[in-house]
Design a protein around this motif. Structure first.
Motif, PDB file in Angstrom:
ATOM      1  N   TRP A 173      66.075  67.643  29.951  1.00  0.00           N
ATOM      2  CA  TRP A 173      65.294  66.397  29.977  1.00  0.00           C
ATOM      3  C   TRP A 173      65.715  65.371  28.926  1.00  0.00           C
ATOM      4  CZ3 TRP A 173      62.745  65.758  25.379  1.00  0.00           C
ATOM      5  CH2 TRP A 173      62.265  66.892  24.692  1.00  0.00           C
ATOM      6  N   VAL A 174      66.596  65.760  27.989  1.00  0.00           N
ATOM      7  CA  VAL A 174      66.991  64.802  26.940  1.00  0.00           C
ATOM      8  C   VAL A 174      68.379  64.214  27.175  1.00  0.00           C
ATOM      9  CG1 VAL A 174      68.186  66.332  25.280  1.00  0.00           C
ATOM     10  CG2 VAL A 174      66.714  64.455  24.447  1.00  0.00           C
ATOM     11  N   ARG A 175      69.146  64.704  28.134  1.00  0.00           N
ATOM     12  CA  ARG A 175      70.534  64.288  28.313  1.00  0.00           C
ATOM     13  C   ARG A 175      70.743  62.767  28.348  1.00  0.00           C
ATOM     14  NH1 ARG A 175      74.736  66.911  30.776  1.00  0.00           N
ATOM     15  NH2 ARG A 175      74.739  65.357  32.452  1.00  0.00           N
ATOM     16  N   PRO A 176      69.924  61.992  29.092  1.00  0.00           N
ATOM     17  CA  PRO A 176      70.199  60.540  29.163  1.00  0.00           C
ATOM     18  C   PRO A 176      70.101  59.808  27.824  1.00  0.00           C
ATOM     19  CG  PRO A 176      68.768  61.227  30.961  1.00  0.00           C
ATOM     20  CD  PRO A 176      68.840  62.381  30.004  1.00  0.00           C
ATOM     21  N   TRP A 177      69.427  60.386  26.845  1.00  0.00           N
ATOM     22  CA  TRP A 177      69.212  59.690  25.569  1.00  0.00           C
ATOM     23  C   TRP A 177      70.148  60.171  24.459  1.00  0.00           C
ATOM     24  CZ3 TRP A 177      65.315  61.001  28.952  1.00  0.00           C
ATOM     25  CH2 TRP A 177      64.568  59.931  29.466  1.00  0.00           C
ATOM     26  N   LEU A 178      71.000  61.134  24.738  1.00  0.00           N
ATOM     27  CA  LEU A 178      71.910  61.630  23.709  1.00  0.00           C
ATOM     28  C   LEU A 178      73.085  60.671  23.529  1.00  0.00           C
ATOM     29  CD1 LEU A 178      71.991  65.427  24.621  1.00  0.00           C
ATOM     30  CD2 LEU A 178      70.945  64.411  22.578  1.00  0.00           C
ATOM     31  N   CYS A 188      67.941  67.128  17.590  1.00  0.00           N
ATOM     32  CA  CYS A 188      66.521  67.431  17.365  1.00  0.00           C
ATOM     33  C   CYS A 188      65.690  66.169  17.197  1.00  0.00           C
ATOM     34  CB  CYS A 188      66.372  68.330  16.143  1.00  0.00           C
ATOM     35  SG  CYS A 188      67.127  69.962  16.340  1.00  0.00           S
ATOM     36  N   ARG A 189      66.214  65.199  16.475  1.00  0.00           N
ATOM     37  CA  ARG A 189      65.496  63.935  16.318  1.00  0.00           C
ATOM     38  C   ARG A 189      65.317  63.239  17.666  1.00  0.00           C
ATOM     39  NH1 ARG A 189      65.055  60.952  11.537  1.00  0.00           N
ATOM     40  NH2 ARG A 189      65.686  61.998   9.626  1.00  0.00           N
ATOM     41  N   THR A 190      66.328  63.337  18.512  1.00  0.00           N
ATOM     42  CA  THR A 190      66.227  62.717  19.839  1.00  0.00           C
ATOM     43  C   THR A 190      65.176  63.424  20.677  1.00  0.00           C
ATOM     44  OG1 THR A 190      68.583  62.143  19.709  1.00  0.00           O
ATOM     45  CG2 THR A 190      67.540  61.990  21.867  1.00  0.00           C
ATOM     46  N   LEU A 191      65.111  64.733  20.586  1.00  0.00           N
ATOM     47  CA  LEU A 191      64.071  65.481  21.302  1.00  0.00           C
ATOM     48  C   LEU A 191      62.684  64.979  20.916  1.00  0.00           C
ATOM     49  CD1 LEU A 191      65.269  69.214  21.039  1.00  0.00           C
ATOM     50  CD2 LEU A 191      65.454  67.694  23.016  1.00  0.00           C
ATOM     51  N   VAL A 249      76.002  61.807  32.545  1.00  0.00           N
ATOM     52  CA  VAL A 249      74.701  61.707  33.218  1.00  0.00           C
ATOM     53  C   VAL A 249      74.868  60.828  34.451  1.00  0.00           C
ATOM     54  CG1 VAL A 249      72.301  60.970  32.984  1.00  0.00           C
ATOM     55  CG2 VAL A 249      73.512  61.962  31.015  1.00  0.00           C
ATOM     56  N   THR A 250      74.487  61.342  35.607  1.00  0.00           N
ATOM     57  CA  THR A 250      74.647  60.588  36.847  1.00  0.00           C
ATOM     58  C   THR A 250      73.434  59.713  37.116  1.00  0.00           C
ATOM     59  OG1 THR A 250      73.609  62.310  38.196  1.00  0.00           O
ATOM     60  CG2 THR A 250      75.983  62.504  37.797  1.00  0.00           C
ATOM     61  N   LEU A 251      73.590  58.770  38.014  1.00  0.00           N
ATOM     62  CA  LEU A 251      72.472  57.915  38.406  1.00  0.00           C
ATOM     63  C   LEU A 251      71.340  58.740  38.987  1.00  0.00           C
ATOM     64  CD1 LEU A 251      71.185  55.147  38.915  1.00  0.00           C
ATOM     65  CD2 LEU A 251      72.452  55.040  41.089  1.00  0.00           C
ATOM     66  N   GLY A 252      71.678  59.713  39.823  1.00  0.00           N
ATOM     67  CA  GLY A 252      70.650  60.561  40.406  1.00  0.00           C
ATOM     68  C   GLY A 252      69.891  61.351  39.362  1.00  0.00           C
ATOM     69  N   GLU A 253      70.595  61.826  38.337  1.00  0.00           N
ATOM     70  CA  GLU A 253      69.944  62.567  37.260  1.00  0.00           C
ATOM     71  C   GLU A 253      69.004  61.658  36.476  1.00  0.00           C
ATOM     72  OE1 GLU A 253      71.228  65.503  33.537  1.00  0.00           O
ATOM     73  OE2 GLU A 253      72.725  64.254  34.546  1.00  0.00           O
ATOM     74  N   ASN A 254      69.456  60.429  36.204  1.00  0.00           N
ATOM     75  CA  ASN A 254      68.591  59.464  35.528  1.00  0.00           C
ATOM     76  C   ASN A 254      67.307  59.225  36.297  1.00  0.00           C
ATOM     77  OD1 ASN A 254      69.215  58.337  32.970  1.00  0.00           O
ATOM     78  ND2 ASN A 254      71.050  57.392  33.831  1.00  0.00           N
ATOM     79  N   VAL A 255      67.442  59.024  37.595  1.00  0.00           N
ATOM     80  CA  VAL A 255      66.277  58.770  38.442  1.00  0.00           C
ATOM     81  C   VAL A 255      65.345  59.975  38.418  1.00  0.00           C
ATOM     82  CG1 VAL A 255      65.513  58.413  40.819  1.00  0.00           C
ATOM     83  CG2 VAL A 255      67.472  57.116  39.920  1.00  0.00           C
ATOM     84  N   ARG A 256      65.910  61.178  38.510  1.00  0.00           N
ATOM     85  CA  ARG A 256      65.094  62.389  38.537  1.00  0.00           C
ATOM     86  C   ARG A 256      64.325  62.565  37.229  1.00  0.00           C
ATOM     87  NH1 ARG A 256      65.998  67.113  36.455  1.00  0.00           N
ATOM     88  NH2 ARG A 256      68.220  66.726  36.094  1.00  0.00           N
TER      89      ARG A 256
END
Length: 326
Positions: A173-178, A188-191, A249-256
């Motif tokens: 759930w954190v991949r798009p913001w890394l 950890c800070r991003t989490l 990170v794919t567009l579909g993953e972002n949307v999900r």
């Protein structure tokens, strides 16, 4: 990817220590005595656990794991710790878990307060898996916790399964913001930042920094192992002392993921209405918490106190919009 033995052992040694603070033992005992035989396990978490700027009025946060909701509320009622309808509470718990209930320990002007997230063990295991319905459990249990009570060794191992899974889920759930390259601290800070940003909470925006400072040792030690395991599983790439995502990170993953957090916010809003039914003195608790985290003096009008569900919402919405503008 299954959890490594190193990660499982690192979490085990940190969540099964012997709690030596007398007030924590007293509050836990009050919850166990009120819940009776229906309590399967008690997991301590939150600011009282991590010492992230608690004050004398801060509640003690617990996940209370039970087998049957109706038995738990029947025990609370018999102990005088629950003034609401046990049937309604059990039904709400089944539809939108967990419920929040309050249990008081001690007497005097400022008795110790337990804020209990009531959930079945089976549901907790689901809510810390890929099948989870929202972020409530996953967003709390990737942080430091402590298992203060488990009915038997088998229950203890199943609770540990849920805690390990909550840590393992974080990358999903954190991949798009890394950022393109990150170390353990940045991860950890991003989490903390992302998780808090997607919840309805009275704390101001700087709360994630306070949590990091309080949880630094636990998070860096445990997540150093997790990131190594993810790299070994080719989910991450090593770049010197840093890491990077092994695939973009794919567009579909972002949307999900946005849909996941959007759904979580909807369910969190629904829970606020439910807490009015399940949490004794909920209005006093929320106002006190908002005062504590903002330093603002908040005084409700007689009309807001009498019919908060009708007249308090404009103030709540204004507060949530302005709480970070100080």
């Amino acid at each position: 990817m299954p959890a490594s033995e190193d990660l499982r052992e690192a979490i085990r040694t940190r969540v099964f220590p012997r709690e030596d603070r007398a007030e924590v033992r007293d509050v836990a005992r009050a919850v166990l005595e009120s819940g009776g035989e229906s309590v399967m396990a008690l997991v301590f978490f939150g600011s009282r656990k991590t010492q992230a700027s608690p004050d004398p009025w801060s509640a003690y946060d617990f996940f209370v794991l039970t087998r049957r909701y109706r038995d738990f509320y029947r025990s609370l009622k018999a102990a005088g710790s629950f003034r609401r309808s046990q049937r309604v509470a059990a039904a709400l718990n089944a539809v939108l878990p967990p419920n929040l209930v309050s249990v008081r320990a001690g007497l005097g002007e400022t008795p110790l307060l337990a804020k209990c997230a009531v959930i079945s063990l089976t549901t907790l295991l689901r809510e810390t898996s890929e099948r989870r319905r929202d972020h409530f459990c996953a967003g709390r249990l990737f942080q430091p916790t402590e298992v203060l009570y488990a009915r038997d060794p088998e229950t203890a191992e199943r609770v540990l399964d849920a805690l390990v899974d909550a840590h393992m889920l974080t990358l999903s759930w954190v991949r798009p913001w890394l950022p393109p390259a990150f170390d353990v601290e940045t991860y950890c800070r991003t989490l903390l930042r992302v998780s808090l940003a997607h919840e309805i909470r009275p704390e101001p925006g700087g709360r994630s920094k306070a949590l990091w400072e309080a949880q630094r040792r636990y998070l860096t030690e445990v997540y150093a192992i997790l990131l190594k395991d993810l790299a070994d599983a080719c989910e991450l790439q090593r770049r010197g002392i840093n890491y990077a995502l092994a695939r973009p990170v794919t567009l579909g993953e972002n949307v999900r993921i946005e849909a996941y957090f959007g759904r979580s916010l909807v369910r969190a809003t629904e829970r606020w209405f439910k807490y009015m039914v399940t949490f004794d003195d909920w209005l006093e608790y929320i106002v006190r918490k908002a005062r504590r985290h903002t330093g603002q003096q908040i005084v409700l009008t007689p009309r807001e106190k009498r019919l908060p569900i009708v007249f308090l919402w404009p103030r709540v919405i204004r507060y949530l919009r302005e709480k970070d503008g100080k």
